[in-house]
Scaffold this motif. Structure first.
Motif, PDB file in Angstrom:
ATOM      1  N   GLY A   1      87.393 -14.059   0.669  1.00 54.33           N
ATOM      2  CA  GLY A   1      88.835 -13.930   0.813  1.00 54.33           C
ATOM      3  C   GLY A   1      89.258 -13.687   2.256  1.00 54.33           C
ATOM      4  O   GLY A   1      90.230 -14.275   2.747  1.00 54.33           O
ATOM      5  N   ILE A   2      88.521 -12.824   2.958  1.00 55.13           N
ATOM      6  CA  ILE A   2      88.825 -12.542   4.364  1.00 55.13           C
ATOM      7  C   ILE A   2      88.584 -13.789   5.220  1.00 55.13           C
ATOM      8  O   ILE A   2      89.386 -14.118   6.107  1.00 55.13           O
ATOM      9  CB  ILE A   2      87.973 -11.361   4.876  1.00 55.13           C
ATOM     10  CG1 ILE A   2      88.430 -10.043   4.213  1.00 55.13           C
ATOM     11  CG2 ILE A   2      88.054 -11.250   6.388  1.00 55.13           C
ATOM     12  CD1 ILE A   2      89.822  -9.600   4.598  1.00 55.13           C
TER      13      ILE A   2
ATOM     14  N   LYS B   1      90.705 -18.306   8.453  1.00 51.39           N
ATOM     15  CA  LYS B   1      90.825 -19.744   8.709  1.00 51.39           C
ATOM     16  C   LYS B   1      92.287 -20.183   8.685  1.00 51.39           C
ATOM     17  O   LYS B   1      92.705 -21.037   9.469  1.00 51.39           O
ATOM     18  CB  LYS B   1      90.012 -20.524   7.685  1.00 51.39           C
ATOM     19  CG  LYS B   1      88.503 -20.390   7.859  1.00 51.39           C
ATOM     20  CD  LYS B   1      87.753 -21.119   6.748  1.00 51.39           C
ATOM     21  CE  LYS B   1      86.256 -20.940   6.901  1.00 51.39           C
ATOM     22  NZ  LYS B   1      85.509 -21.599   5.795  1.00 51.39           N
ATOM     23  N   LYS B   2      93.075 -19.593   7.787  1.00 54.74           N
ATOM     24  CA  LYS B   2      94.502 -19.921   7.737  1.00 54.74           C
ATOM     25  C   LYS B   2      95.202 -19.572   9.048  1.00 54.74           C
ATOM     26  O   LYS B   2      96.159 -20.234   9.448  1.00 54.74           O
ATOM     27  CB  LYS B   2      95.171 -19.179   6.572  1.00 54.74           C
ATOM     28  CG  LYS B   2      94.798 -19.692   5.193  1.00 54.74           C
ATOM     29  CD  LYS B   2      95.484 -18.865   4.112  1.00 54.74           C
ATOM     30  CE  LYS B   2      95.055 -19.316   2.727  1.00 54.74           C
ATOM     31  NZ  LYS B   2      95.664 -18.472   1.663  1.00 54.74           N
TER      32      LYS B   2
ATOM     33  N   THR C   1      86.152 -17.081  14.851  1.00 53.27           N
ATOM     34  CA  THR C   1      85.043 -16.127  14.749  1.00 53.27           C
ATOM     35  C   THR C   1      85.494 -14.892  13.972  1.00 53.27           C
ATOM     36  O   THR C   1      86.639 -14.446  14.101  1.00 53.27           O
ATOM     37  CB  THR C   1      84.560 -15.691  16.149  1.00 53.27           C
ATOM     38  OG1 THR C   1      84.227 -16.847  16.909  1.00 53.27           O
ATOM     39  CG2 THR C   1      83.331 -14.791  16.048  1.00 53.27           C
ATOM     40  N   LEU C   2      84.573 -14.358  13.186  1.00 51.86           N
ATOM     41  CA  LEU C   2      84.809 -13.110  12.467  1.00 51.86           C
ATOM     42  C   LEU C   2      83.760 -12.109  12.938  1.00 51.86           C
ATOM     43  O   LEU C   2      82.568 -12.434  12.992  1.00 51.86           O
ATOM     44  CB  LEU C   2      84.685 -13.355  10.958  1.00 51.86           C
ATOM     45  CG  LEU C   2      85.241 -12.291  10.011  1.00 51.86           C
ATOM     46  CD1 LEU C   2      86.751 -12.162  10.194  1.00 51.86           C
ATOM     47  CD2 LEU C   2      84.920 -12.664   8.568  1.00 51.86           C
TER      48      LEU C   2
ATOM     49  N   THR D   1      80.457 -17.343  13.025  1.00 47.01           N
ATOM     50  CA  THR D   1      81.334 -18.460  13.337  1.00 47.01           C
ATOM     51  C   THR D   1      81.881 -19.043  12.038  1.00 47.01           C
ATOM     52  O   THR D   1      81.129 -19.303  11.098  1.00 47.01           O
ATOM     53  CB  THR D   1      80.589 -19.563  14.094  1.00 47.01           C
ATOM     54  OG1 THR D   1      80.068 -18.998  15.310  1.00 47.01           O
ATOM     55  CG2 THR D   1      81.506 -20.718  14.432  1.00 47.01           C
ATOM     56  N   LEU D   2      83.205 -19.228  11.976  1.00 42.44           N
ATOM     57  CA  LEU D   2      83.821 -19.722  10.754  1.00 42.44           C
ATOM     58  C   LEU D   2      83.811 -21.250  10.717  1.00 42.44           C
ATOM     59  O   LEU D   2      83.805 -21.904  11.754  1.00 42.44           O
ATOM     60  CB  LEU D   2      85.265 -19.219  10.678  1.00 42.44           C
ATOM     61  CG  LEU D   2      85.411 -17.697  10.593  1.00 42.44           C
ATOM     62  CD1 LEU D   2      86.880 -17.308  10.664  1.00 42.44           C
ATOM     63  CD2 LEU D   2      84.781 -17.169   9.309  1.00 42.44           C
TER      64      LEU D   2
END
Length: 436
Positions: free
Chosen positions: A378-379, A384-385, A390-391, A435-436
């Motif tokens: 979910g996070i 991404k939205k 990067t997270l 990395t997303l």
């Protein structure tokens, strides 16, 4: 990154899915249109690969366009009522012949073993037979459906024996009655009943469309059954899209864990749907007793009760009620029967296209399931939205869990400048990024 390294990374990331699917039973509907797609040979190769990975496959064949061509060539009328083909006695033999031709074509393709092809040394064993017991539809609203029928039952025991012996089972859209009659069935009904009665792990339906789309044209990768039902009742879908989605919902409501809609026009769609996080189509899930949603001000009390034990142990930084209220729009929660059982927060640093995952917590009474993964997913979706790339997170206790979910340890210097200034050296938290 080179193509070779991309392949290596993909293969490594697919291994959890390979392990999860091994020994499971998948029912896959291959409509007649798929056999005429330029990507059909790729579908055959993908089925051979699934078989080699220890997945038990039950294939259901359709033959609508092939039947239509035969009837057109004989200048016979085609009649559909309520989504079912009306099958007069004088068309039954034509339908049987068209269906048999499709079955032979599928079996021939699955028998290939040419060197230097994905089918080399495959040696697939494909079995078909009178596994579908049917009954006539009869007369409905004054319409005599003739030799069109519906599934009465699936001979699950016989199919299980074949699957146990490493056979791939092929079910045509024809069913047989105890009185020796043959009935023309809707392929989607055969696939649905096979998935239900075999207690399959997945129903997968190939269709012309990629999956289910939002009203803005974006594709939905995951859909709850109740939302799928809303779409069925509120949107004007094409007849084939409606039938496919309806079959998925019916199977889910009968306790098939997952159903998937994918396009037969995309090379490797089946593999992407099963072995990548993003997928290639739409997956339909059962409605959950739990709800993942954005947090609101009424959740603060439940969140404080959830976070307090972890704050006392030093696993999380203390947050006051006032701080939680002010930052409530940063949080997502999992609610179960009115109680908050898990939460997590996302703090974006938009200039650096980075976001901090913080305050991920699951109630001790609800650990050992996939709620942590659900929160993380979910996070990541929220990040991404926002266009983040990067997270990152800071942790003192749960480094291994994050490593297992794709995070890698990094340095303070890699943090956004604002976060570097706030780093607490006394806590000495480890820093991880993904990395997303």
């Amino acid at each position: 990154m080179s193509d070779e390294l991309n392949y290596v990374e993909w293969f490594r990331h697919s291994s959890p899915y390979i392990n999860a699917h091994r020994g499971k039973t998948f029912v896959i509907l291959i409509p007649g249109e798929a056999l005429e797609s330029p990507m059909f040979s790729g579908i055959i190769h993908d089925l051979a690969l699934l078989d080699s990975l220890g997945i038990r496959l039950v294939l259901v064949q359709g033959a609508r366009p092939q039947i239509d061509r035969v009837l057109n060539s004989r200048q016979l009328n085609r009649q559909f009522e309520g989504g079912y083909r009306v099958t007069p006695h004088d068309q039954l033999l034509d339908i049987i012949q068209a269906s048999a031709a499709v079955r032979v074509q599928l079996e021939a393709q699955l028998s290939m073993g040419l060197a230097n092809t994905p089918m080399a040394n495959a040696r697939l064993k494909v079995c078909s037979g009178n596994f579908v017991i049917a009954r006539p539809l009869g007369v409905v609203d004054g319409i005599d459906y003739g030799f069109s029928g519906e599934v009465r039952r699936i001979d699950s025991e016989a199919i299980f024996r074949l699957l146990k012996d490493d056979n791939m089972v092929l079910l045509p859209h024809l069913g047989f009655s105890p009185t020796g009659e043959v009935f023309n069935l809707k392929a989607e009904d055969v696939a649905t009943q096979a998935a239900i009665q075999l207690k399959a792990d997945k129903l997968i339906i190939y269709s012309e469309e990629d999956g289910v789309f939002n009203t803005d044209g974006t594709m939905v990768s995951e859909l709850l059954a109740r939302d799928a039902e809303t779409i069925l009742h509120s949107r004007n879908l094409s007849s084939t899209a409606h039938t496919a989605l309806e079959a998925c919902v019916k199977s889910i409501r009968a306790n098939v864990p997952r159903a998937h809609l994918i396009s037969f026009n995309h090379n490797g769609g089946l593999l992407r749907e099963l072995f990548t996080r993003e997928g290639a189509g739409t997956m339909i899930d059962e409605d959950s007793y739990e709800q993942l949603r954005s947090a609101n001000i009424d959740d603060v009390g439940g969140m404080m009760a959830l976070l307090a034990p972890l704050e006392e142990k030093g696993a999380l930084v203390r947050r006051s009620r006032e701080l939680l209220e002010n930052e409530i729009n940063r949080f997502i929660v999992i609610e179960r029967d009115g109680a908050i059982v898990a939460c997590a927060a996302l703090y974006p640093f938009e200039e650096e296209l980075s976001g901090e995952l913080a305050c991920l917590a699951v109630s001790p009474n609800y650990r050992g399931s996939n709620r942590g993964e659900l929160l993380l997913k979910g996070i990541e979706s929220e990040a991404k939205k926002l266009g983040l790339k990067t997270l990152f997170l800071l942790t003192t206790r749960t480094a291994h869990w994050f490593i297992e979910h794709g995070f890698k340890e990094t340095r303070i210097d890699d943090l956004p400048t604002q976060k570097q200034a706030l780093y607490n050296y006394q806590r000495n938290s480890k820093i991880f990024a993904k990395t997303l």
